[in-house]
Design a protein around this motif. Structure first.
Motif, PDB file in Angstrom:
ATOM      1  N   VAL A   1      20.148   7.294   3.500  1.00 34.08           N
ATOM      2  CA  VAL A   1      21.402   6.917   2.858  1.00 34.08           C
ATOM      3  C   VAL A   1      21.354   6.951   1.337  1.00 34.08           C
ATOM      4  O   VAL A   1      22.389   7.121   0.687  1.00 34.08           O
ATOM      5  CB  VAL A   1      21.859   5.514   3.324  1.00 34.08           C
ATOM      6  N   GLU A   2      20.193   6.807   0.734  1.00 32.78           N
ATOM      7  CA  GLU A   2      20.099   6.748  -0.719  1.00 32.78           C
ATOM      8  C   GLU A   2      19.553   8.038  -1.337  1.00 32.78           C
ATOM      9  O   GLU A   2      19.149   8.049  -2.499  1.00 32.78           O
ATOM     10  CB  GLU A   2      19.236   5.561  -1.147  1.00 32.78           C
ATOM     11  N   GLY A   3      19.530   9.124  -0.568  1.00 32.29           N
ATOM     12  CA  GLY A   3      19.109  10.404  -1.116  1.00 32.29           C
ATOM     13  C   GLY A   3      17.667  10.383  -1.613  1.00 32.29           C
ATOM     14  O   GLY A   3      16.774   9.870  -0.937  1.00 32.29           O
ATOM     15  N   VAL A   4      17.443  10.921  -2.810  1.00 30.59           N
ATOM     16  CA  VAL A   4      16.079  11.018  -3.344  1.00 30.59           C
ATOM     17  C   VAL A   4      15.654   9.776  -4.128  1.00 30.59           C
ATOM     18  O   VAL A   4      14.488   9.633  -4.485  1.00 30.59           O
ATOM     19  CB  VAL A   4      15.917  12.263  -4.256  1.00 30.59           C
ATOM     20  N   GLU A   5      16.580   8.858  -4.381  1.00 31.85           N
ATOM     21  CA  GLU A   5      16.250   7.712  -5.243  1.00 31.85           C
ATOM     22  C   GLU A   5      15.087   6.872  -4.711  1.00 31.85           C
ATOM     23  O   GLU A   5      14.239   6.432  -5.502  1.00 31.85           O
ATOM     24  CB  GLU A   5      17.486   6.838  -5.453  1.00 31.85           C
ATOM     25  N   PRO A   6      14.982   6.628  -3.380  1.00 29.71           N
ATOM     26  CA  PRO A   6      13.832   5.852  -2.914  1.00 29.71           C
ATOM     27  C   PRO A   6      12.488   6.516  -3.219  1.00 29.71           C
ATOM     28  O   PRO A   6      11.496   5.828  -3.491  1.00 29.71           O
ATOM     29  CB  PRO A   6      14.063   5.756  -1.398  1.00 29.71           C
ATOM     30  N   TYR A   7      12.443   7.845  -3.209  1.00 30.00           N
ATOM     31  CA  TYR A   7      11.188   8.549  -3.487  1.00 30.00           C
ATOM     32  C   TYR A   7      10.872   8.525  -4.981  1.00 30.00           C
ATOM     33  O   TYR A   7       9.712   8.434  -5.385  1.00 30.00           O
ATOM     34  CB  TYR A   7      11.270   9.977  -2.941  1.00 30.00           C
ATOM     35  N   GLU A   8      11.929   8.578  -5.794  1.00 28.36           N
ATOM     36  CA  GLU A   8      11.728   8.409  -7.241  1.00 28.36           C
ATOM     37  C   GLU A   8      11.220   6.995  -7.536  1.00 28.36           C
ATOM     38  O   GLU A   8      10.348   6.806  -8.394  1.00 28.36           O
ATOM     39  CB  GLU A   8      13.054   8.651  -7.973  1.00 28.36           C
ATOM     40  N   LEU A   9      11.759   6.032  -6.794  1.00 25.99           N
ATOM     41  CA  LEU A   9      11.329   4.643  -6.975  1.00 25.99           C
ATOM     42  C   LEU A   9       9.876   4.473  -6.541  1.00 25.99           C
ATOM     43  O   LEU A   9       9.103   3.768  -7.200  1.00 25.99           O
ATOM     44  CB  LEU A   9      12.239   3.726  -6.162  1.00 25.99           C
ATOM     45  N   LEU A  10       9.502   5.122  -5.447  1.00 25.85           N
ATOM     46  CA  LEU A  10       8.118   5.069  -4.988  1.00 25.85           C
ATOM     47  C   LEU A  10       7.184   5.653  -6.052  1.00 25.85           C
ATOM     48  O   LEU A  10       6.103   5.092  -6.323  1.00 25.85           O
ATOM     49  CB  LEU A  10       7.967   5.830  -3.672  1.00 25.85           C
ATOM     50  N   ASP A  11       7.596   6.748  -6.647  1.00 24.76           N
ATOM     51  CA  ASP A  11       6.798   7.365  -7.712  1.00 24.76           C
ATOM     52  C   ASP A  11       6.579   6.378  -8.861  1.00 24.76           C
ATOM     53  O   ASP A  11       5.449   6.198  -9.348  1.00 24.76           O
ATOM     54  CB  ASP A  11       7.527   8.619  -8.205  1.00 24.76           C
ATOM     55  N   LYS A  12       7.640   5.697  -9.284  1.00 27.34           N
ATOM     56  CA  LYS A  12       7.531   4.720 -10.378  1.00 27.34           C
ATOM     57  C   LYS A  12       6.638   3.553  -9.977  1.00 27.34           C
ATOM     58  O   LYS A  12       5.821   3.071 -10.782  1.00 27.34           O
ATOM     59  CB  LYS A  12       8.918   4.210 -10.749  1.00 27.34           C
ATOM     60  N   ALA A  13       6.803   3.065  -8.734  1.00 28.03           N
ATOM     61  CA  ALA A  13       6.023   1.908  -8.282  1.00 28.03           C
ATOM     62  C   ALA A  13       4.536   2.251  -8.197  1.00 28.03           C
ATOM     63  O   ALA A  13       3.681   1.435  -8.564  1.00 28.03           O
ATOM     64  CB  ALA A  13       6.546   1.430  -6.930  1.00 28.03           C
ATOM     65  N   LEU A  14       4.228   3.447  -7.704  1.00 29.65           N
ATOM     66  CA  LEU A  14       2.822   3.855  -7.621  1.00 29.65           C
ATOM     67  C   LEU A  14       2.207   4.020  -9.006  1.00 29.65           C
ATOM     68  O   LEU A  14       1.058   3.631  -9.235  1.00 29.65           O
ATOM     69  CB  LEU A  14       2.706   5.156  -6.824  1.00 29.65           C
ATOM     70  N   LYS A  15       2.965   4.579  -9.937  1.00 25.91           N
ATOM     71  CA  LYS A  15       2.469   4.714 -11.305  1.00 25.91           C
ATOM     72  C   LYS A  15       2.209   3.337 -11.911  1.00 25.91           C
ATOM     73  O   LYS A  15       1.199   3.122 -12.588  1.00 25.91           O
ATOM     74  CB  LYS A  15       3.468   5.494 -12.159  1.00 25.91           C
ATOM     75  N   ALA A  16       3.142   2.404 -11.659  1.00 26.96           N
ATOM     76  CA  ALA A  16       2.975   1.053 -12.197  1.00 26.96           C
ATOM     77  C   ALA A  16       1.768   0.348 -11.588  1.00 26.96           C
ATOM     78  O   ALA A  16       1.173  -0.533 -12.211  1.00 26.96           O
ATOM     79  CB  ALA A  16       4.243   0.238 -11.948  1.00 26.96           C
ATOM     80  N   SER A  17       1.399   0.747 -10.361  1.00 28.24           N
ATOM     81  CA  SER A  17       0.245   0.144  -9.684  1.00 28.24           C
ATOM     82  C   SER A  17      -1.053   0.886  -9.960  1.00 28.24           C
ATOM     83  O   SER A  17      -2.102   0.523  -9.422  1.00 28.24           O
ATOM     84  CB  SER A  17       0.495   0.122  -8.165  1.00 28.24           C
ATOM     85  N   GLY A  18      -0.960   1.959 -10.747  1.00 32.24           N
ATOM     86  CA  GLY A  18      -2.150   2.759 -11.020  1.00 32.24           C
ATOM     87  C   GLY A  18      -2.565   3.611  -9.841  1.00 32.24           C
ATOM     88  O   GLY A  18      -3.743   3.964  -9.703  1.00 32.24           O
ATOM     89  N   LYS A  19      -1.602   3.970  -8.973  1.00 30.90           N
ATOM     90  CA  LYS A  19      -1.908   4.736  -7.763  1.00 30.90           C
ATOM     91  C   LYS A  19      -1.076   6.014  -7.686  1.00 30.90           C
ATOM     92  O   LYS A  19      -0.704   6.457  -6.605  1.00 30.90           O
ATOM     93  CB  LYS A  19      -1.638   3.886  -6.520  1.00 30.90           C
ATOM     94  N   SER A  20      -0.788   6.600  -8.827  1.00 34.02           N
ATOM     95  CA  SER A  20       0.085   7.778  -8.834  1.00 34.02           C
ATOM     96  C   SER A  20      -0.477   8.930  -8.017  1.00 34.02           C
ATOM     97  O   SER A  20       0.271   9.765  -7.494  1.00 34.02           O
ATOM     98  CB  SER A  20       0.347   8.231 -10.270  1.00 34.02           C
ATOM     99  N   GLY A  21      -1.803   8.979  -7.860  1.00 36.18           N
ATOM    100  CA  GLY A  21      -2.417  10.058  -7.091  1.00 36.18           C
ATOM    101  C   GLY A  21      -2.116   9.989  -5.606  1.00 36.18           C
ATOM    102  O   GLY A  21      -2.371  10.954  -4.873  1.00 36.18           O
ATOM    103  N   GLU A  22      -1.557   8.877  -5.141  1.00 39.18           N
ATOM    104  CA  GLU A  22      -1.259   8.722  -3.718  1.00 39.18           C
ATOM    105  C   GLU A  22       0.119   9.262  -3.337  1.00 39.18           C
ATOM    106  O   GLU A  22       0.447   9.297  -2.147  1.00 39.18           O
ATOM    107  CB  GLU A  22      -1.329   7.240  -3.322  1.00 39.18           C
ATOM    108  N   LEU A  23       0.928   9.649  -4.312  1.00 37.25           N
ATOM    109  CA  LEU A  23       2.321   9.985  -4.025  1.00 37.25           C
ATOM    110  C   LEU A  23       2.455  11.099  -2.996  1.00 37.25           C
ATOM    111  O   LEU A  23       3.168  10.943  -1.998  1.00 37.25           O
ATOM    112  CB  LEU A  23       3.049  10.367  -5.319  1.00 37.25           C
ATOM    113  N   ALA A  24       1.803  12.232  -3.219  1.00 37.57           N
ATOM    114  CA  ALA A  24       1.969  13.379  -2.325  1.00 37.57           C
ATOM    115  C   ALA A  24       1.553  13.031  -0.903  1.00 37.57           C
ATOM    116  O   ALA A  24       2.249  13.369   0.066  1.00 37.57           O
ATOM    117  CB  ALA A  24       1.170  14.570  -2.846  1.00 37.57           C
ATOM    118  N   GLU A  25       0.437  12.335  -0.759  1.00 36.18           N
ATOM    119  CA  GLU A  25      -0.044  11.979   0.575  1.00 36.18           C
ATOM    120  C   GLU A  25       0.954  11.067   1.294  1.00 36.18           C
ATOM    121  O   GLU A  25       1.237  11.254   2.483  1.00 36.18           O
ATOM    122  CB  GLU A  25      -1.402  11.271   0.459  1.00 36.18           C
ATOM    123  N   ARG A  26       1.489  10.101   0.583  1.00 37.47           N
ATOM    124  CA  ARG A  26       2.465   9.199   1.181  1.00 37.47           C
ATOM    125  C   ARG A  26       3.739   9.947   1.585  1.00 37.47           C
ATOM    126  O   ARG A  26       4.292   9.724   2.668  1.00 37.47           O
ATOM    127  CB  ARG A  26       2.823   8.071   0.206  1.00 37.47           C
TER     128      ARG A  26
END
Length: 251
Positions: free
Chosen positions: A174-199
């Protein structure tokens, strides 16, 4: 009519019922700033001069207009008064018709209020409004997404990721791509940006029909230089739902 209506905003006094109608028309025409100016004038009129309108209705309209004008601080101030009135409708001058129209389906008002509180960085008020929206009209997907945004705004990236996972587990689109953009920001904030593609790959494997995610992951791979993976995803997404962005990515 619009031109003369806008001029009335600068004239002292005036028929508040007429001003309200003019403000409504200006808002419908997309003249949001002019409409807000007139509504503020109506709101400032003494109580006895506005029998045809209530503070509640005017504040609700102003809250919406200021949100459209990207002035969420002002929007939040009006929404705070609106929500207080909704708690005590009998004491707030809301007649039976307004109570029926507005309070029978309050979820959209609560959610928009939460959006504005979030924009004004009033995170606790936003979370309370999102909770009331979910209580009025339960929607596990939207609630998880909204709470994820609130948690990230509060710099609780770990909690934001947990809430996003609830959204993803529901296979929500329902929210298009925004949840995935949010996940990207949250992972970066957690120092886990390298996990994005796998998730994202795991989410897509569980929900292969998710075109928005397919395009988002394709963009991610293209920007990372993984062109073979990006090409495959773009080609698959275009077969399901051709978009300009998809063709641009392939080019």
């Amino acid at each position: 009519a619009d031109r003369y209506g806008r001029k009335l905003a600068d004239v002292p006094g005036g028929d508040v019922f007429l001003l309200s109608r003019i403000a409504m028309r200006l808002a419908e025409q997309g003249h949001w700033e002019a409409a807000a100016k007139i509504y503020e004038k109506v709101l400032a009129a003494p109580g006895g001069e506005k029998p045809a309108v209530t503070d509640f209705v005017i504040r609700l309209e102003l809250a919406k207009l200021y949100h459209l004008l990207d002035q969420d601080d002002k929007s939040a101030e009006h929404f705070a008064r609106v929500l207080e009135a909704m708690k005590h409708p009998e004491q707030s001058g809301l007649d039976d018709r307004l109570r029926k129209e507005l309070l029978n389906d309050p979820a959209p008002i609560y959610r928009l209020a939460g959006e504005c509180f979030l924009g004004a960085n009033r995170v606790d008020a936003a979370k309370e409004s999102f909770a009331k929206a979910h209580e009025a009209k339960p929607d596990k997907r939207l609630y998880a997404f909204d709470m994820a945004r609130a948690e990230l705004a509060a710099k609780r990236s770990g909690e934001a990721i947990k809430q996003l996972q609830v959204y993803f587990d529901e296979r929500a689109h329902v929210e298009g791509v925004e949840p995935y953009e949010l996940l990207d920001k949250a992972l970066k904030a957690s120092g886990k940006s390298g996990e994005l593609a796998e998730r994202l790959e795991r989410i897509l494997a569980a929900d292969p029909g998710n075109v928005a995610l397919t395009y988002f992951l394709a963009d991610h791979y293209r920007q990372a230089g993984k062109l073979d993976k990006a090409e495959k995803l773009y080609a698959g997404a275009i077969k399901k739902s051709p978009t300009l962005a998809g063709y641009r990515g392939l080019i």
